[in-house]
Motif scaffolding. Structure first.
Motif, PDB file in Angstrom:
ATOM      1  N   PRO A 116       0.823  -1.221   0.000  1.00 31.64           N
ATOM      2  CA  PRO A 116       0.000   0.000   0.000  1.00 31.64           C
ATOM      3  C   PRO A 116       0.852   1.265   0.000  1.00 31.64           C
ATOM      4  CG  PRO A 116      -0.796  -1.581   1.635  1.00 31.64           C
ATOM      5  CD  PRO A 116       0.531  -2.083   1.160  1.00 31.64           C
ATOM      6  N   ASP A 117       0.329   2.296  -0.634  1.00 37.18           N
ATOM      7  CA  ASP A 117       0.994   3.596  -0.600  1.00 37.18           C
ATOM      8  C   ASP A 117       1.059   4.091   0.839  1.00 37.18           C
ATOM      9  OD1 ASP A 117       1.294   3.553  -3.313  1.00 37.18           O
ATOM     10  OD2 ASP A 117      -0.116   5.186  -3.736  1.00 37.18           O
ATOM     11  N   ARG A 118       2.202   4.664   1.200  1.00 37.02           N
ATOM     12  CA  ARG A 118       2.386   5.168   2.560  1.00 37.02           C
ATOM     13  C   ARG A 118       2.376   6.689   2.627  1.00 37.02           C
ATOM     14  NH1 ARG A 118       4.558   1.134   5.756  1.00 37.02           N
ATOM     15  NH2 ARG A 118       3.933   2.545   7.439  1.00 37.02           N
ATOM     16  N   ALA A 119       2.348   7.345   1.470  1.00 39.47           N
ATOM     17  CA  ALA A 119       2.399   8.807   1.458  1.00 39.47           C
ATOM     18  C   ALA A 119       1.491   9.350   0.367  1.00 39.47           C
ATOM     19  CB  ALA A 119       3.832   9.287   1.238  1.00 39.47           C
ATOM     20  N   ASP A 120       0.997  10.568   0.580  1.00 39.43           N
ATOM     21  CA  ASP A 120       0.177  11.240  -0.426  1.00 39.43           C
ATOM     22  C   ASP A 120       1.078  11.743  -1.553  1.00 39.43           C
ATOM     23  OD1 ASP A 120      -0.937  14.128  -1.373  1.00 39.43           O
ATOM     24  OD2 ASP A 120      -2.599  12.763  -0.935  1.00 39.43           O
ATOM     25  N   GLN A 121       0.693  11.451  -2.789  1.00 43.97           N
ATOM     26  CA  GLN A 121       1.534  11.805  -3.927  1.00 43.97           C
ATOM     27  C   GLN A 121       1.774  13.313  -4.032  1.00 43.97           C
ATOM     28  OE1 GLN A 121      -0.084  10.857  -7.776  1.00 43.97           O
ATOM     29  NE2 GLN A 121       1.918  10.849  -8.754  1.00 43.97           N
ATOM     30  N   ASN A 122       0.746  14.106  -3.815  1.00 44.51           N
ATOM     31  CA  ASN A 122       0.902  15.558  -3.914  1.00 44.51           C
ATOM     32  C   ASN A 122       1.893  16.080  -2.884  1.00 44.51           C
ATOM     33  OD1 ASN A 122      -0.964  15.803  -6.036  1.00 44.51           O
ATOM     34  ND2 ASN A 122      -2.691  15.966  -4.618  1.00 44.51           N
ATOM     35  N   GLU A 123       1.832  15.528  -1.676  1.00 44.79           N
ATOM     36  CA  GLU A 123       2.754  15.972  -0.638  1.00 44.79           C
ATOM     37  C   GLU A 123       4.185  15.564  -0.967  1.00 44.79           C
ATOM     38  OE1 GLU A 123       1.328  14.482   3.066  1.00 44.79           O
ATOM     39  OE2 GLU A 123      -0.475  15.739   3.065  1.00 44.79           O
ATOM     40  N   VAL A 124       4.358  14.382  -1.559  1.00 46.02           N
ATOM     41  CA  VAL A 124       5.696  13.932  -1.953  1.00 46.02           C
ATOM     42  C   VAL A 124       6.261  14.846  -3.036  1.00 46.02           C
ATOM     43  CG1 VAL A 124       7.006  12.087  -3.083  1.00 46.02           C
ATOM     44  CG2 VAL A 124       5.352  11.529  -1.301  1.00 46.02           C
ATOM     45  N   MET A 125       5.440  15.154  -4.046  1.00 46.46           N
ATOM     46  CA  MET A 125       5.899  15.983  -5.160  1.00 46.46           C
ATOM     47  C   MET A 125       6.229  17.410  -4.714  1.00 46.46           C
ATOM     48  SD  MET A 125       6.007  13.840  -7.552  1.00 46.46           S
ATOM     49  CE  MET A 125       6.375  14.929  -8.927  1.00 46.46           C
ATOM     50  N   GLN A 138       3.450   4.896  -5.348  1.00 46.94           N
ATOM     51  CA  GLN A 138       3.495   4.380  -6.719  1.00 46.94           C
ATOM     52  C   GLN A 138       2.119   4.007  -7.272  1.00 46.94           C
ATOM     53  OE1 GLN A 138       4.959   0.620  -7.762  1.00 46.94           O
ATOM     54  NE2 GLN A 138       4.151  -0.474  -5.981  1.00 46.94           N
ATOM     55  N   VAL A 139       1.196   3.591  -6.414  1.00 50.40           N
ATOM     56  CA  VAL A 139      -0.129   3.210  -6.909  1.00 50.40           C
ATOM     57  C   VAL A 139      -0.898   4.456  -7.359  1.00 50.40           C
ATOM     58  CG1 VAL A 139      -2.281   2.011  -6.394  1.00 50.40           C
ATOM     59  CG2 VAL A 139      -0.136   1.202  -5.383  1.00 50.40           C
ATOM     60  N   GLN A 140      -0.799   5.535  -6.586  1.00 44.89           N
ATOM     61  CA  GLN A 140      -1.420   6.794  -6.999  1.00 44.89           C
ATOM     62  C   GLN A 140      -0.837   7.271  -8.328  1.00 44.89           C
ATOM     63  OE1 GLN A 140      -1.606   9.620  -3.431  1.00 44.89           O
ATOM     64  NE2 GLN A 140      -0.530   7.843  -2.591  1.00 44.89           N
TER      65      GLN A 140
END
Length: 203
Positions: A116-125, A138-140
């Motif tokens: 499962p994804d552990r972080a929000d993609q927008n926050e990572v970017m 990666q799933v997002q």
């Protein structure tokens, strides 16, 4: 958890039959229903989908990506909310981490077990998820690439660390458990699992 707050009091369903013969039924919000209907009909009120191929939305238990060009039949159904029985509770231990990918002319899905994804993609970017990287969302990213039509190929890493690559035009339908692509839901899931383990130990 999957469907947004909907001003429409009815419960809406998308029953979709693909050219491959695969048929699925998804609860869908009235907003997503109207958007998808517009993309499919392309009538006076319809607009072409930005990517020209996939429409992504959150259903009750899963995120869904449908290849619009693979849709053969799609009645939009609804029931009064009072007539729809709530889904029975599911033990956290029965939750699947499998992504299901239906390919052209294939009636059975390819199932890929992922972490499962552990972080929000927008926050990572935006650099706001300290300690996390693109691998943690990666799933997002996989769903975003389908929705936006960025590349002719998409890839995802399974739980064993092996990479799986798909040619986008050969994908008909993708179904992803929400707990896999929504980090907040996964955090709730992890707490529930810990609680069930403690109850099992006490028993």
């Amino acid at each position: 958890a999957g469907l947004p707050v909907d001003p429409d009091p009815a419960v809406h369903f998308l029953k979709v039959r693909l050219l491959s013969g695969v048929e699925q039924v998804f609860p869908i919000s009235s907003m997503d229903r109207d958007t998808l209907r517009g993309y499919l009909t392309m009538g006076d009120h319809g607009e072409p989908h930005p990517s020209g191929r996939f429409f992504c939305f959150n259903s009750q238990q899963c995120a869904v990506a449908i290849n619009i060009e693979s849709v053969a039949y799609a009645p939009f159904l609804f029931e009064p909310a009072i007539m729809v029985a709530p889904e029975p509770p599911v033990s956290a231990k029965d939750v699947s981490f499998d992504i299901q990918v239906y390919l052209n002319r294939c009636p059975e899905p390819i199932k890929i077990t992922v972490n499962p994804d552990r972080a929000d993609q927008n926050e990572v970017m935006e650099g706001e998820a300290e300690g996390f990287s693109c691998e943690d969302c990666q799933v997002q990213r996989f769903l975003e690439y389908l929705d936006a039509g960025y590349t002719p190929f998409v890839d995802i890493e399974d739980s064993d660390g092996e990479e799986v690559v798909f040619q986008v035009k050969h994908i008909d339908l993708v179904m992803v458990p929400l707990v896999v692509c929504n980090p907040s839901l996964y955090e709730d899931f992890a707490r529930i699992i810990d609680g069930e383990d403690e109850m099992d130990e006490e028993a």
